[in-house]
Design a protein around this motif. Structure first.
Motif, short mmCIF file in Angstrom:
data_model
loop_
_atom_site.label_atom_id
_atom_site.label_comp_id
_atom_site.label_asym_id
_atom_site.label_seq_id
_atom_site.Cartn_x
_atom_site.Cartn_y
_atom_site.Cartn_z
N ASP A 292 -65.85 -31.08 63.79
CA ASP A 292 -65.87 -29.74 64.37
C ASP A 292 -65.08 -29.69 65.68
N GLU A 293 -65.21 -30.74 66.50
CA GLU A 293 -64.47 -30.79 67.76
C GLU A 293 -62.97 -30.93 67.50
N GLN A 294 -62.61 -31.72 66.48
CA GLN A 294 -61.20 -31.87 66.13
C GLN A 294 -60.59 -30.52 65.74
N ALA A 295 -61.31 -29.79 64.89
CA ALA A 295 -60.80 -28.50 64.44
C ALA A 295 -60.68 -27.50 65.59
N GLU A 296 -61.68 -27.48 66.47
CA GLU A 296 -61.66 -26.56 67.61
C GLU A 296 -60.55 -26.95 68.59
N TYR A 297 -60.39 -28.25 68.80
CA TYR A 297 -59.32 -28.72 69.68
C TYR A 297 -57.96 -28.25 69.17
N MET A 298 -57.68 -28.43 67.87
CA MET A 298 -56.39 -28.04 67.34
C MET A 298 -56.17 -26.53 67.43
N ARG A 299 -57.24 -25.77 67.22
CA ARG A 299 -57.14 -24.31 67.34
C ARG A 299 -56.76 -23.92 68.77
N LEU A 300 -57.46 -24.50 69.74
CA LEU A 300 -57.19 -24.18 71.14
C LEU A 300 -55.85 -24.74 71.59
N PHE A 301 -55.50 -25.91 71.08
CA PHE A 301 -54.23 -26.53 71.47
C PHE A 301 -53.06 -25.66 71.05
N GLU A 302 -53.07 -25.21 69.81
CA GLU A 302 -51.96 -24.36 69.37
C GLU A 302 -51.90 -23.06 70.16
N GLU A 303 -53.07 -22.48 70.40
CA GLU A 303 -53.12 -21.20 71.14
C GLU A 303 -52.41 -21.33 72.49
N THR A 304 -52.74 -22.37 73.22
CA THR A 304 -52.19 -22.50 74.57
C THR A 304 -50.76 -23.00 74.56
N LEU A 305 -50.44 -23.90 73.64
CA LEU A 305 -49.07 -24.41 73.56
C LEU A 305 -48.10 -23.26 73.30
N ILE A 306 -48.43 -22.44 72.33
CA ILE A 306 -47.54 -21.34 71.97
C ILE A 306 -47.43 -20.34 73.12
N ARG A 307 -48.55 -20.04 73.77
CA ARG A 307 -48.51 -19.11 74.91
C ARG A 307 -47.64 -19.67 76.04
N ASN A 308 -47.77 -20.95 76.33
CA ASN A 308 -47.00 -21.54 77.42
C ASN A 308 -45.51 -21.64 77.10
N LEU A 309 -45.18 -22.02 75.86
CA LEU A 309 -43.78 -22.07 75.48
C LEU A 309 -43.17 -20.67 75.47
N SER A 310 -43.92 -19.71 74.96
CA SER A 310 -43.43 -18.32 74.94
C SER A 310 -43.13 -17.84 76.36
N ALA A 311 -44.00 -18.19 77.31
CA ALA A 311 -43.83 -17.74 78.69
C ALA A 311 -42.54 -18.29 79.31
N ARG A 312 -42.08 -19.44 78.84
CA ARG A 312 -40.86 -20.02 79.41
C ARG A 312 -39.64 -19.16 79.11
N PHE A 313 -39.70 -18.41 78.03
CA PHE A 313 -38.56 -17.56 77.69
C PHE A 313 -38.67 -16.18 78.32
N GLY A 314 -39.85 -15.84 78.81
CA GLY A 314 -40.04 -14.56 79.47
C GLY A 314 -40.22 -13.43 78.48
N GLU A 315 -40.53 -12.25 79.00
CA GLU A 315 -40.77 -11.10 78.14
C GLU A 315 -39.73 -10.01 78.32
N TYR A 316 -38.76 -10.26 79.17
CA TYR A 316 -37.79 -9.21 79.47
C TYR A 316 -36.50 -9.43 78.70
N GLN A 317 -35.90 -8.36 78.25
CA GLN A 317 -34.68 -8.46 77.48
C GLN A 317 -33.52 -8.94 78.34
N GLY A 318 -32.53 -9.53 77.68
CA GLY A 318 -31.38 -10.07 78.41
C GLY A 318 -31.37 -11.58 78.47
N VAL A 319 -32.26 -12.24 77.70
CA VAL A 319 -32.31 -13.71 77.67
C VAL A 319 -31.10 -14.25 76.93
N ARG A 320 -30.52 -15.33 77.44
CA ARG A 320 -29.43 -16.02 76.77
C ARG A 320 -29.79 -17.49 76.61
#
Length: 209
Positions: free
Chosen positions: A89-117
């Motif tokens: 159960d802890e393994q499954a919850e860890y993977m769920r939380l890990f993906e959630e935060t990894l994707i949020r953090n990587l997404s934030a590196r690209f920003g939300e504003y248009q004009g990215v190159r």
């Protein structure tokens, strides 16, 4: 809460899948790795610079990253020896939380504003059976920054196995942080899960969702 960098992935429910090791990354040639990162970068830029609300663009970026990153392999590498100490159960919850935060953090590196190159730099084969592809990300009103993508072959497909931002490895840094949280709390994986839930809540609040 402890200073932790994190992320999520829906994990297979069956016990054999939970106990089995992740697919190991194999060597991938430089040309294939470069093509993969170039295509992924184009998708990311198109999603960020496209139409729709910030929330819609963020969801598109997250979907691209989920396809591109070996979330299972990275997540289990980061948890290290504590993976086998955790209950199913802890393994499954860890993977769920890990993906959630990894994707949020990587997404934030690209920003939300248009004009990215996004542009490619040097590609090199590494002794660790993966290829390092350098990229430069430029955002409006922000200094350009370097992202190095470590690419390996996982399950017959190229996948990102680490991201190095300005010389700092995401998976090595996060592994050290996670291990410190568990060690400070008597070796309990549950303490890390509590910290990860708190971090996910803070990230969601910051994003306005």
């Amino acid at each position: 809460m402890p200073d932790v960098t994190l992320a999520r992935r829906l994990f297979l429910a069956a016990l054999p899948a939970l106990m089995a090791g992740p697919a190991l990354a194999q060597a991938v040639d430089t040309g294939r790795a470069t093509t993969f990162i170039q295509a992924t970068g184009r998708e990311l830029v198109a999603a960020i610079n496209g139409g729709g609300s910030v929330a819609q663009r963020r969801q598109q970026v997250a979907a691209i990253l989920r396809r591109a990153v070996d979330v299972d392999g990275v997540g289990r590498f980061i948890l290290g020896r504590y993976w086998r100490q955790a209950s199913p159960d802890e393994q499954a919850e860890y993977m769920r939380l890990f993906e959630e935060t990894l994707i949020r953090n990587l997404s934030a590196r690209f920003g939300e504003y248009q004009g990215v190159r996004f542009s490619l730099g040097r590609t090199q084969q590494r002794a660790e059976d993966d290829t390092l592809v350098n990229t430069i990300v430029e955002r409006p009103n922000t200094a350009a920054f370097s992202l190095d993508w470590r690419v390996g072959e996982v399950g017959g497909q190229p996948r990102v196995v680490d991201v190095i931002a300005e010389g700092t490895s995401l998976r090595l840094t996060t592994r050290s942080e996670y291990s410190a949280v568990i060690s400070r709390n008597g070796g309990r994986v549950s303490a890390l899960l509590d910290a990860m839930r708190n971090q996910v809540s803070q990230l969601a609040a910051r994003e306005g969702r």
